[in-house]
Design an enzyme around this catalytic site. Structure first.
Site, PDB file in Angstrom:
ATOM      1  N   HIS A  96       0.849  -1.186   0.000  1.00 58.76           N
ATOM      2  CA  HIS A  96       0.000   0.000   0.000  1.00 58.76           C
ATOM      3  C   HIS A  96       0.882   1.232   0.000  1.00 58.76           C
ATOM      4  O   HIS A  96       0.725   2.117  -0.813  1.00 58.76           O
ATOM      5  CB  HIS A  96      -0.934  -0.008   1.201  1.00 58.76           C
ATOM      6  CG  HIS A  96      -1.882   1.164   1.221  1.00 58.76           C
ATOM      7  ND1 HIS A  96      -2.877   1.327   2.153  1.00 58.76           N
ATOM      8  CD2 HIS A  96      -1.955   2.247   0.417  1.00 58.76           C
ATOM      9  CE1 HIS A  96      -3.532   2.461   1.903  1.00 58.76           C
ATOM     10  NE2 HIS A  96      -2.991   3.036   0.868  1.00 58.76           N
ATOM     11  N   GLU A 136       0.275   8.090  -3.675  1.00 63.51           N
ATOM     12  CA  GLU A 136       1.263   7.807  -2.643  1.00 63.51           C
ATOM     13  C   GLU A 136       2.421   8.804  -2.703  1.00 63.51           C
ATOM     14  O   GLU A 136       2.953   9.201  -1.661  1.00 63.51           O
ATOM     15  CB  GLU A 136       1.775   6.367  -2.781  1.00 63.51           C
ATOM     16  CG  GLU A 136       0.749   5.317  -2.419  1.00 63.51           C
ATOM     17  CD  GLU A 136       0.320   5.415  -0.963  1.00 63.51           C
ATOM     18  OE1 GLU A 136       1.190   5.457  -0.075  1.00 63.51           O
ATOM     19  OE2 GLU A 136      -0.901   5.483  -0.708  1.00 63.51           O
ATOM     20  N   HIS A 140       2.601  11.109   0.529  1.00 68.05           N
ATOM     21  CA  HIS A 140       3.640  10.622   1.431  1.00 68.05           C
ATOM     22  C   HIS A 140       5.057  10.803   0.909  1.00 68.05           C
ATOM     23  O   HIS A 140       5.956  11.170   1.657  1.00 68.05           O
ATOM     24  CB  HIS A 140       3.388   9.145   1.750  1.00 68.05           C
ATOM     25  CG  HIS A 140       2.000   8.869   2.200  1.00 68.05           C
ATOM     26  ND1 HIS A 140       1.477   9.377   3.371  1.00 68.05           N
ATOM     27  CD2 HIS A 140       0.984   8.167   1.631  1.00 68.05           C
ATOM     28  CE1 HIS A 140       0.218   8.986   3.506  1.00 68.05           C
ATOM     29  NE2 HIS A 140      -0.107   8.250   2.455  1.00 68.05           N
TER      30      HIS A 140
END
Length: 239
Positions: A96, A136, A140
């Site tokens: 993930h 992502e 992040h």
């Protein structure tokens, strides 16, 4: 920084979200994954006279304590999304994300507008869904202090450093196990990872993810500020 209570991660322009544990984030399979990352974003930095170069934006955002590697259990996602392209592979755990975290339970997010990798397809082995990869990176990766390629190379390295327990790889029918026993399967298959470096995510008493706390060199460390599933037993559907 946001104190995390529960995360739901959705890739941009997607209707599929992936679950995560309380105080954690989930992966869409990009699997069940998308079961959830962090839910909200940090405040935008004050405007500046001129935009910083992308590399400078990223380097300026590297203030965090450790990484949380989220491995989502894809069968849980595929149960409700059987026609998703990712589900044809009948995978077990999928990546993930690799998320910058702080010891107090907060985490940085959406740290800059630096663009993602020039060639996302080179990471299709870990992110078959390009929209999840871009999500992502934006949420992040921009907080990692790394370039896009270095960030996703680190995510790939971290993902492949974890051996999935044979009992879960060969699962043929649904089983139920206490969270502690699931994590023990991981420490048995990965002697280099102490149980203190692991956390388990569940939703409605179903396994959604296993997480590994890593230092900035991608070595396992004891988790801090990360809560694990507190269910007595967790159901694990087969791939």
């Amino acid at each position: 920084m946001l104190a995390r209570i529960q995360h739901v991660d959705c890739a941009p322009e997607e209707t599929i979200c992936y679950p995560s544990r309380v105080k954690q984030r989930p992966f869409g399979l990009v699997l069940l994954l998308l079961a959830g990352c962090h839910s909200s974003t940090t405040s935008a930095p004050p405007s500046e006279p001129a935009a910083k170069p992308a590399a400078q934006q990223t380097r300026a955002s590297a203030t965090f304590d450790f990484y949380l590697l989220n491995l989502s259990w894809s069968p849980e996602f595929c149960h409700s999304h059987p026609t998703a392209a990712e589900c044809a592979a009948h995978s077990t755990f999928v990546l993930h994300g690799l998320w910058p975290e702080n010891n107090d339970g907060s985490y940085p997010q959406n740290c800059s507008s630096a663009p993602g990798p020039a060639d996302p397809s080179q990471y299709s082995d870990i992110y078959p869904d390009p929209s999840l990869l871009q999500h992502e990176w934006a949420a992040h990766g921009t907080c990692s202090g790394l370039s896009p390629d270095d960030f996703f190379s680190a995510a790939r390295k971290a993902f492949h450093s974890v051996t999935i327990p044979p009992k879960l790889v060969s699962l043929q029918s649904q089983i139920s196990l206490p969270p502690g026993q699931i994590l023990e399967l991981f420490t048995t298959s990965n002697p280099q990872i102490p149980q203190a470096a692991l956390a388990l995510s569940c939703g409605s008493n179903y396994l959604t993810a296993v997480e590994v706390c890593l230092d900035k060199s991608l070595q396992p460390i004891a988790c801090s500020g990360v809560r694990s599933c507190r269910a007595n037993t967790v159901r694990i559907p087969p791939p």
